[in-house]
Write a protein that holds these residues in place. Structure first.
Motif, PDB file in Angstrom:
ATOM      1  N   THR B   5     -52.497  38.568 -11.273  1.00 44.12           N
ATOM      2  CA  THR B   5     -52.530  38.897  -9.852  1.00 44.12           C
ATOM      3  C   THR B   5     -51.117  39.154  -9.339  1.00 44.12           C
ATOM      4  N   TRP B  12     -48.084  46.877  -6.311  1.00 44.26           N
ATOM      5  CA  TRP B  12     -48.433  47.496  -5.020  1.00 44.26           C
ATOM      6  C   TRP B  12     -47.230  47.686  -4.115  1.00 44.26           C
ATOM      7  N   GLU B  40     -59.738  44.402 -10.185  1.00 48.08           N
ATOM      8  CA  GLU B  40     -58.628  45.317 -10.488  1.00 48.08           C
ATOM      9  C   GLU B  40     -59.007  46.739 -10.104  1.00 48.08           C
ATOM     10  N   THR B  43     -59.275  47.076  -6.203  1.00 46.64           N
ATOM     11  CA  THR B  43     -57.995  47.130  -5.487  1.00 46.64           C
ATOM     12  C   THR B  43     -57.284  48.442  -5.802  1.00 46.64           C
ATOM     13  N   ILE B  59     -53.073  46.732   0.250  1.00 47.64           N
ATOM     14  CA  ILE B  59     -53.894  45.532   0.076  1.00 47.64           C
ATOM     15  C   ILE B  59     -53.021  44.421  -0.487  1.00 47.64           C
ATOM     16  N   PRO B  61     -53.423  40.147  -1.789  1.00 52.88           N
ATOM     17  CA  PRO B  61     -54.286  38.957  -1.893  1.00 52.88           C
ATOM     18  C   PRO B  61     -53.745  37.879  -0.966  1.00 52.88           C
ATOM     19  N   TYR B  72     -58.748  39.152   0.423  1.00 52.40           N
ATOM     20  CA  TYR B  72     -57.704  40.167   0.423  1.00 52.40           C
ATOM     21  C   TYR B  72     -57.444  40.664   1.840  1.00 52.40           C
ATOM     22  N   VAL B  74     -56.196  43.792   4.079  1.00 49.48           N
ATOM     23  CA  VAL B  74     -56.045  45.241   3.961  1.00 49.48           C
ATOM     24  C   VAL B  74     -55.263  45.752   5.160  1.00 49.48           C
TER      25      VAL B  74
END
Lengths: 611, 611
Positions: B5, B12, B40, B43, B59, B61, B72, B74
């Motif tokens: 993660t 990201w 996975e 996302t 996004i 977590p 999550y 967003v």
């Protein structure tokens, strides 16, 4: 002067590559004393390129044996018409049977399109395009003399043929007339035995009236669906309406229009309101009062005829019984016509900016007066005098007399006058040919003296009043529907005669529905629920069912009336206005255009994010 | 797993140039057992470029002290939101105060726009854009778990503030509630002296009822205008509606949708009709019958209480007179709520394809039952028992009890439960901080257990029934309006409390009007004309005016009723639905877009002719 014109004709000819292709679509007559320069400037504007502010149409002077008159034929090249079709937003059928807005670039995808197929656009569409172009010229300098179309005459065959020739407004009127006549047939068929077997039981009348009320709701709802089917096929259901320009008669001091930002005549809304409430409204009230006054004279006459019949019982005196009603029917017709002119004058004087607002005010004025003028005496007889026999007799006389008068005044008389005029004209031209091989010049000359058709207003009004006669007192006189059907069958022919032979061909006007008349017919059908319930409640047979308490009778009638009204509204709400397949097609179209928009925007978004 | 993660978080981060800029807009909770690969893939879809079929959002977590949970956050970059605003077709205010559809390329012309002003789009708009993007992902593979929004709580201040936070649907509900409360005040003010001075003359009642009827027409028409003003300013009046996708619960065998041409679940319309007419309709009828049965039990109880009071006259026994009404009011509320669930289940089982069709069927079912359940006893008392004293007492008890129950069940009880839960949660988290400085993670965890707000349906229904209590029998109990006003003032606060503190923040939904509720309120106001006229006609004072003939009384009442109904319809027709300045602005917009189109087409035509 003739030389000059000849030179002009030559200078235009380069525009029309094949002279034989020139199809005259619209005829324009300039005022008699129009100056040479004006004519030259005007014809130049018409043929000039779009880029130079012209209309890029074709124009030819009409040459007769008397030399060149102030009459011009306007046409357009095929390409020009196709581009014009895109400008006015015509909707046509594609090869896959769906309806789409025509664009020149996508022309190949449309059904029946071919570069050499000059019938792809209907004649009505071509004329509408040319009228639109000419009006756009006018919007710029307000100097053009409105043209009138050249009428190629033939009797209508089907609604689709009428639409191709006269355009959607008139086709929809004929469609409504035809549909309405068919829809009246069940009522007429059920009405006949009442006359033949002298059915006078109350339960049969109740059945007829109930059927009548529900039926009238159903036919009005079904018409909306048929109208949607017709106008979908014609493309007008999907056509975006054009922005409404001020009507030609509108005047005022120059100012800035807040909507368009253009300099144009502006007229204060308060002044208009003052004119409406201080002049028009009192005038209408005065006319209504006068109409009621005439009605009271009619009742005096009626009384006098009755007395006369009682004193000297004879065939003549019993015929005399019908005379007051006939005179009254004629007077009503005359008053309606005079009032119509007064209403037009007043509404025009109120100086409405938009044609739609002018029409609404005119229709409201005319409807209120016509309704009272035609039905006040019947209401009086029914609910004040309680005289069912007189009601039946009066209703029959009014209905039949007004129908005969209408047919005569609207079509036969003008047709006869026209015929006589034509014969004289032909004699003057010393032409022995038959109608069919008149030269174009002779035909134009003959038709330019024809009257101008003032729109479908009077025709709808006639149907509206007829609907009133049929439905308001249907439980007293079931035979009214029979006369209405008979009248309408001849009406279809006399209206066709009127539009083809008596009047100049009117310009086509795209429309998606019958507009305010739908509302007018629905209102009439609501009023008829009330009148019929009261009439049934007043009949001696129903009266006899409640021997002990008149209260119960009235309460029952009121309950039934409310139930019927509730059923009417629920039915109008439940029956969808558009048939399922039209709904699906519209949804599909909407989906496609939204999908295309989304694709376009997603592309744009992707590009912007890439940068 | 945690390492994986972390890696994803890092990968990201390049999307979000300034990490501090990440503003969480929507919280998504994945189901507990969701597989690593699914997460996975999911996302990746959210952050992927538009061009690759992703949503191009941000996004993150949510990391709490318990490590990474399946929650999550967003968000989206400012640019992404602006492009999304164009995709959903938001309408915003320009610098020249006109409303226009937002496009990214014309962004500089909009009021308050600046590249660094992140408040240009309201929070509700941002959430709507993100919901739209997430739903578009779903439309492709139908695998996404619907998200729920993160609620930042504050009590509403003005309708515009509510709109920025909750979106148009909820803002319009509060607008209507506020407007309706203000509109009731004149009725309440006129109603008070009836209670204080015990005005029982018939003419005062007639005056009150007439005022009431006309007033209720006026307020409903004026609301349409206010609604147009509000939604014009918010941009939803001009916003093109999106194409309606099938509702999430819809199922069927795979087939080709004739409208979109896509492969999607298809369910036969005949099957649905069978379910509606063979199951739902009989069930609703059964429920209606049961409701009437319960009503008869109530009347037995009422009789018993009356007998008891007569036998032992005491304070206790006179209190006992109110008990049956109170019990009945409680039973009505319980039945309404149970029926609501049954109706939802049935309508969902009918398997409607579109949300709008589902809503219409649900509303129809619920409205019919609620109307009968709440008002049947009052109609029975008024028009069968003719007991005005009992009617007044019963009306008052029903109205007040139902208001108290509603406020308790809808806001106070859930609020108290929520409060208790929150306290327990906080204790568990061993956090001694106050509400305001909860970390984001704590807040999300706390709010994820909150109930889901099911839309404005119940709130409108409550107002609808209240309008019924106030208007149906207004001439008998003028004080009803006073209680309605008092209730609505507290209702505004308790609804705000409910939406801010009790439920998860609902997604914003753009809307241009209150939809079917306008029709429902108008229907109620038509029914109230009928009931009030009958009540006035039945009053002994009016009765005394017609000593000789009850017939005349009934006829007069019927005439007045028809006149009032006619006035109502004419008023509804005459009062324009949109204020003049909004009409002008819409006309201006239409003119501009048509003018732009015309320019474009004229250019095209000129170019084509040049070729």
């Amino acid at each position: 002067m003739a030389g000059k014109t000849k030179e002009m004709v030559e200078s235009w000819s380069f525009l029309d590559t094949a002279e034989s292709n020139f199809r005259p679509l619209v005829v324009i007559e300039l005022a008699k004393g129009t100056k040479e320069e004006t004519i030259e400037w005007f014809t130049k504007r018409i043929v000039d390129k779009k880029a130079n502010g012209g209309a890029q149409l074709l124009i030819k002077p009409l040459v007769t044996e008397n030399g060149v008159e102030n009459i011009y034929l306007v046409g357009a090249s095929h390409l020009r018409l196709l581009l014009g079709a895109e400008t006015v937003g015509l909707v046509k059928e594609c090869s896959d049977n769906s309806m789409r807005t025509f664009t020149y670039s996508s022309r190949k995808t449309f059904k029946h399109f071919a570069d050499d197929n000059h019938n792809f656009l209907t004649m009505a569409e071509c004329q509408y395009i040319i009228k639109h172009e000419l009006e756009n010229l006018r919007a710029k300098d307000e100097k053009m003399i409105p043209g009138y179309p050249q009428a190629k005459l033939y009797p209508g065959k089907s609604i689709d043929d009428i639409r191709c020739y006269f355009g959607e407004t008139i086709a929809l009127y004929f469609g409504f007339l035809e549909y309405f006549t068919f829809a009246l047939i069940p009522m007429a068929v059920i009405g006949i035995p009442y006359y033949m077997f002298a059915w006078e039981d109350y339960d049969k009348y109740v059945m007829f009236a109930t059927f009548n009320l529900l039926w009238s709701t159903v036919i009005l709802e079904v018409w909306k669906r048929i109208c949607a089917i017709l106008t979908y096929r014609w493309g007008t259901l999907l056509m975006k309406r054009q922005f409404e320009e001020p009507r030609p008669g509108f005047h005022g001091v120059l100012g800035i229009n807040p909507v368009t930002g253009r300099e144009e005549p502006v007229y204060s809304s308060i002044k208009r309101q003052l004119r409406i409430y201080l002049v028009s409204l009192p005038f209408v009230c005065l006319c209504l009062y006068f109409s009621l006054y005439v009605m009271m004279i009619y009742f005096d006459l009626e009384q006098w005829a009755l007395d006369y019949h009682k004193e000297n019982e004879s065939n003549f005196s019993s015929l005399m019984l019908y005379v007051p009603s006939i005179i009254y029917a004629v007077v009503i017709e005359i008053m309606n016509r005079i009032y119509r002119y007064a209403a037009e004058f007043l509404t025009s004087w109120e100086n409405h900016r938009l044609e739609s607002s002018y029409q609404n005010h005119l229709i409201l004025k005319v409807l209120v007066f016509n309704f009272l003028n035609c039905f006040a005496s019947l209401f009086y007889i029914a609910f004040v005098l309680f005289d069912m026999k007189l009601l039946r007799q009066s209703l029959a006389t009014l209905l039949i007399t007004s129908q005969i008068l209408n047919q005569f005044a609207e079509s036969l008389l003008p047709y006869w006058l026209q015929k006589r005029y034509n014969r004289r004209m032909k004699k003057r031209m010393c032409s022995k040919k038959t109608d069919t091989d008149l030269s174009l010049a002779e035909q134009v000359n003959m038709e330019k003296e024809m009257g101008t058709y003032l729109g479908t207003f009077d025709d709808y009004l006639e149907l509206f009043l007829q609907f009133g006669y049929v439905s308001l007192f249907s439980c007293v006189y079931p035979l009214a529907a029979v006369f209405a059907v008979l009248n309408n069958i001849t009406e279809i022919y006399s209206d066709a005669l009127k539009m083809c032979r008596v009047y100049k061909r009117p310009f086509a006007e795209p429309t998606a529905n019958i507009g305010v008349w739908q509302l007018a017919f629905e209102t009439m059908s609501v009023i008829s629920v009330v009148t019929n319930c009261i009439l049934i409640g007043m009949s001696p047979e129903v009266d006899a069912l409640f021997p002990d308490s008149k209260m119960d009778l009235v309460l029952t009638v009121a309950l039934v009336e409310h139930l019927l009204l509730a059923i009417k509204f629920i039915m109008a709400f439940v029956i969808p206005d558009k048939p399922r397949d039209i709904q699906m097609k519209l949804a599909k179209l909407e989906f496609e255009s939204l999908e295309a928009l989304k694709q376009q925007q997603m592309q744009l978004a992707a590009e912007s994010l890439k940068e």
